[in-house]
Design an enzyme around this catalytic site. Structure first.
Site, PDB file in Angstrom:
ATOM      1  N   GLU A  44     -30.457 -76.980 -78.774  1.00 31.43           N
ATOM      2  CA  GLU A  44     -30.276 -75.879 -79.730  1.00 31.43           C
ATOM      3  C   GLU A  44     -29.910 -76.341 -81.133  1.00 31.43           C
ATOM      4  O   GLU A  44     -30.110 -75.620 -82.108  1.00 31.43           O
ATOM      5  CB  GLU A  44     -29.205 -74.902 -79.228  1.00 31.43           C
ATOM      6  CG  GLU A  44     -27.789 -75.449 -79.210  1.00 31.43           C
ATOM      7  CD  GLU A  44     -26.774 -74.434 -78.685  1.00 31.43           C
ATOM      8  OE1 GLU A  44     -26.983 -73.896 -77.585  1.00 31.43           O
ATOM      9  OE2 GLU A  44     -25.781 -74.193 -79.390  1.00 31.43           O
ATOM     10  N   HIS A  76     -26.758 -68.465 -79.030  1.00 30.85           N
ATOM     11  CA  HIS A  76     -25.341 -68.846 -79.034  1.00 30.85           C
ATOM     12  C   HIS A  76     -24.490 -67.787 -79.752  1.00 30.85           C
ATOM     13  O   HIS A  76     -23.739 -68.096 -80.676  1.00 30.85           O
ATOM     14  CB  HIS A  76     -25.155 -70.219 -79.691  1.00 30.85           C
ATOM     15  CG  HIS A  76     -23.972 -70.952 -79.149  1.00 30.85           C
ATOM     16  ND1 HIS A  76     -24.012 -72.282 -78.811  1.00 30.85           N
ATOM     17  CD2 HIS A  76     -22.701 -70.542 -78.858  1.00 30.85           C
ATOM     18  CE1 HIS A  76     -22.827 -72.658 -78.360  1.00 30.85           C
ATOM     19  NE2 HIS A  76     -22.009 -71.614 -78.385  1.00 30.85           N
ATOM     20  N   ARG A 136     -22.879 -74.218 -72.069  1.00 32.21           N
ATOM     21  CA  ARG A 136     -23.478 -75.244 -72.920  1.00 32.21           C
ATOM     22  C   ARG A 136     -24.878 -75.551 -72.406  1.00 32.21           C
ATOM     23  O   ARG A 136     -25.086 -75.646 -71.190  1.00 32.21           O
ATOM     24  CB  ARG A 136     -22.634 -76.545 -72.922  1.00 32.21           C
ATOM     25  CG  ARG A 136     -21.375 -76.480 -73.771  1.00 32.21           C
ATOM     26  CD  ARG A 136     -21.681 -76.376 -75.272  1.00 32.21           C
ATOM     27  NE  ARG A 136     -20.472 -76.316 -76.083  1.00 32.21           N
ATOM     28  CZ  ARG A 136     -19.881 -75.196 -76.488  1.00 32.21           C
ATOM     29  NH1 ARG A 136     -20.380 -74.014 -76.166  1.00 32.21           N
ATOM     30  NH2 ARG A 136     -18.799 -75.249 -77.241  1.00 32.21           N
TER      31      ARG A 136
HETATM   32  P1  NAI Z   1     -11.745 -73.350 -69.550  1.00 30.07           P
HETATM   33  O1  NAI Z   1     -11.338 -74.729 -69.925  1.00 30.07           O
HETATM   34  O2  NAI Z   1     -10.736 -72.265 -69.559  1.00 30.07           O
HETATM   35  O3  NAI Z   1     -12.424 -73.373 -68.100  1.00 30.07           O
HETATM   36  C1  NAI Z   1     -13.295 -74.360 -67.667  1.00 30.07           C
HETATM   37  C2  NAI Z   1     -13.190 -74.445 -66.144  1.00 30.07           C
HETATM   38  O4  NAI Z   1     -14.172 -75.368 -65.678  1.00 30.07           O
HETATM   39  C3  NAI Z   1     -11.809 -74.961 -65.666  1.00 30.07           C
HETATM   40  O5  NAI Z   1     -11.292 -74.106 -64.673  1.00 30.07           O
HETATM   41  C4  NAI Z   1     -12.129 -76.349 -65.091  1.00 30.07           C
HETATM   42  O6  NAI Z   1     -11.298 -76.698 -63.989  1.00 30.07           O
HETATM   43  C5  NAI Z   1     -13.576 -76.172 -64.655  1.00 30.07           C
HETATM   44  N1  NAI Z   1     -14.296 -77.439 -64.578  1.00 30.07           N
HETATM   45  C6  NAI Z   1     -14.331 -78.439 -65.495  1.00 30.07           C
HETATM   46  N2  NAI Z   1     -15.134 -79.434 -65.061  1.00 30.07           N
HETATM   47  C7  NAI Z   1     -15.610 -79.039 -63.857  1.00 30.07           C
HETATM   48  C8  NAI Z   1     -16.500 -79.637 -62.909  1.00 30.07           C
HETATM   49  N3  NAI Z   1     -17.030 -80.853 -63.130  1.00 30.07           N
HETATM   50  N4  NAI Z   1     -16.768 -78.958 -61.771  1.00 30.07           N
HETATM   51  C9  NAI Z   1     -16.201 -77.739 -61.536  1.00 30.07           C
HETATM   52  N5  NAI Z   1     -15.357 -77.127 -62.394  1.00 30.07           N
HETATM   53  C10 NAI Z   1     -15.075 -77.778 -63.540  1.00 30.07           C
HETATM   54  O7  NAI Z   1     -12.958 -73.001 -70.507  1.00 30.07           O
HETATM   55  P2  NAI Z   1     -13.471 -71.547 -70.935  1.00 30.07           P
HETATM   56  O8  NAI Z   1     -12.674 -71.043 -72.077  1.00 30.07           O
HETATM   57  O9  NAI Z   1     -13.623 -70.710 -69.735  1.00 30.07           O
HETATM   58  O10 NAI Z   1     -14.915 -71.915 -71.528  1.00 30.07           O
HETATM   59  C11 NAI Z   1     -15.941 -72.436 -70.704  1.00 30.07           C
HETATM   60  C12 NAI Z   1     -17.051 -72.960 -71.579  1.00 30.07           C
HETATM   61  O11 NAI Z   1     -17.700 -71.856 -72.231  1.00 30.07           O
HETATM   62  C13 NAI Z   1     -16.583 -73.826 -72.758  1.00 30.07           C
HETATM   63  O12 NAI Z   1     -16.403 -75.170 -72.358  1.00 30.07           O
HETATM   64  C14 NAI Z   1     -17.711 -73.695 -73.727  1.00 30.07           C
HETATM   65  O13 NAI Z   1     -18.633 -74.727 -73.485  1.00 30.07           O
HETATM   66  C15 NAI Z   1     -18.353 -72.353 -73.386  1.00 30.07           C
HETATM   67  N6  NAI Z   1     -18.229 -71.371 -74.463  1.00 30.07           N
HETATM   68  C16 NAI Z   1     -19.374 -70.779 -74.937  1.00 30.07           C
HETATM   69  C17 NAI Z   1     -19.308 -69.828 -75.951  1.00 30.07           C
HETATM   70  C18 NAI Z   1     -20.527 -69.131 -76.463  1.00 30.07           C
HETATM   71  O14 NAI Z   1     -20.464 -68.496 -77.526  1.00 30.07           O
HETATM   72  N7  NAI Z   1     -21.653 -69.168 -75.777  1.00 30.07           N
HETATM   73  C19 NAI Z   1     -18.018 -69.490 -76.564  1.00 30.07           C
HETATM   74  C20 NAI Z   1     -16.875 -70.116 -75.950  1.00 30.07           C
HETATM   75  C21 NAI Z   1     -16.995 -71.039 -74.952  1.00 30.07           C
END
Ligand code: NAI
Length: 332
Positions: free
Chosen positions: A264, A296, A235
């Site tokens: 964005e 994105h 993000r």
């Molecule tokens: P997820 O929920 O599986 O993993 C997120 C990880 O971040 C978890 O392991 C959590 O414990 C950790 N986390 C949360 N807050 C934290 C903090 N303050 N400090 C350290 N670790 C922390 O999410 P996933 O599926 O891996 O997606 C990650 C991000 O990718 C999404 O939130 C989304 O913003 C972004 N995304 C971007 C896309 C794109 O097209 N560019 C598409 C899909 C997701």
């Protein structure tokens, strides 16, 4: 069930229409984004389907609720644009698609690194101009470098594993470390500051929350290794853009590849060619030879779009017939 689908592009429509042939689901496609100004377009719909830059704050929720909407379906994983407390208070359900294809995003992340490191974006233009000089195109081997993964959820894990395949050393930081996975994958968990100080390549995979807002700011950027490569496909607001620009101008940061950008909204996903870009920081970023931006698109694979459409349709049908949502998809 009538579903108002906001901020749709041709590929959204194609995949949602192909996902389900159930006559009970009627998509009302809008190409504009959801906001207080546009929320009335959901009048008479039980559901809205939204994407990353649709705004679903308390005011919007109130209008949606008055219009008869009872469920908000996010066709994405991140939900920082939705006020979940307001949804609870109004009795609206909120669902998302948490894991449509972590590979799509992880592969794009690594693709961005390969491109920005080996300067493929510049080489492509040069060769088309019949400039076959290699001057200024020197990159580095990924093998043997240290890659720091911030956030080892679904996408961070796949990214880490791909980098292990390059023979890189992978270190990681997560609020909730998965130590079994790390051991199996040859990844080492470290403290956040240690990770920033020791990574040659830094890749962000945490969601946007109050705690992760400007995770990379002037202070944390000053911790990073001189010449560091920064990747962000998560993000935009994880990075303080002004601080990043300063770190690029001073030469401290080696290169940057972004699929997301702090401001964005209203820019990414739109064809603004021929228009005057009003965002000075974005304009400046686009001038740096060591910065590569995509708008994105990390999620944009056939597999991911089909899965998003499938899960969203099935969940909406489940809501209609008061059945259970797919596991892990319900936020409220
Ligand atoms: P997820 O929920 O599986 O993993 C997120 C990880 O971040 C978890 O392991 C959590 O414990 C950790 N986390 C949360 N807050 C934290 C903090 N303050 N400090 C350290 N670790 C922390 O999410 P996933 O599926 O891996 O997606 C990650 C991000 O990718 C999404 O939130 C989304 O913003 C972004 N995304 C971007 C896309 C794109 O097209 N560019 C598409 C899909 C997701």
């Amino acid at each position: 069930m009538e579903v108002a689908v906001f901020d749709t592009k041709v590929y959204d429509r194609e995949h949602l229409l192909a996902a389900v042939s159930n006559p009970g689901l009627h998509w009302r496609f809008h190409d504009f984004r959801l906001s207080t100004e546009t929320a009335r377009a959901a009048e008479g719909c039980q559901a809205v389907c939204i994407f990353v830059n649709d705004r679903c704050d308390r005011d919007v929720m109130r209008i949606l609720h008055q219009a008869g909407v009872r469920i908000v379906a996010l066709r994405c994983a991140g939900f920082n644009n939705v006020d979940l407390d307001a949804a609870k208070e109004l009795g609206l359900s909120v669902i998302r698609v948490p894991a449509y294809s972590p590979h799509a995003v992880a592969e794009h992340t690594v693709g961005l690194l390969l491109a920005v490191n080996r300067k493929l974006h510049r080489a492509y233009n040069r060769v088309r101009e019949q400039n076959f000089s290699l001057q200024g195109l020197v990159g580095f081997d990924i093998a043997g470098k240290t890659v720091g993964i911030v956030g080892t959820g679904r996408i961070g894990k796949v990214t880490a594993q791909i980098f292990r395949g390059f023979d890189a050393k992978v270190i990681a930081f997560d609020e909730y470390p998965d130590r079994d996975w790390a051991e199996r994958s040859g990844v080492e968990y470290v403290e956040r500051e240690w990770l920033f100080r020791n990574s040659d390549i830094l890749s962000l995979h945490v969601p946007l929350t109050d705690k992760t807002y400007h995770l990379l700011d002037a202070t944390t950027l000053s911790w990073t290794k001189p010449g560091v490569t920064i990747l962000n496909t998560s993000r935009g607001k994880l990075i303080d853009t002004s601080a990043l620009i300063q770190a690029l101008k001073s030469g401290h940061v080696g290169s940057v590849a972004l699929d997301v950008y702090e401001e964005e909204e209203g820019v990414f996903f739109e064809d603004l060619s021929g228009k005057i870009l009003q965002d000075d920081e974005l304009s400046l970023l686009l001038t740096f030879p060591n910065v590569l931006l995509t708008a994105h698109q990390a999620f944009l694979t056939r597999e991911a779009l089909s899965e998003i459409a499938r899960v969203t349709s099935q969940n909406l049908l489940a809501f209609q017939s008061q059945k259970e949502f797919a596991p892990g998809t319900q936020l409220v």
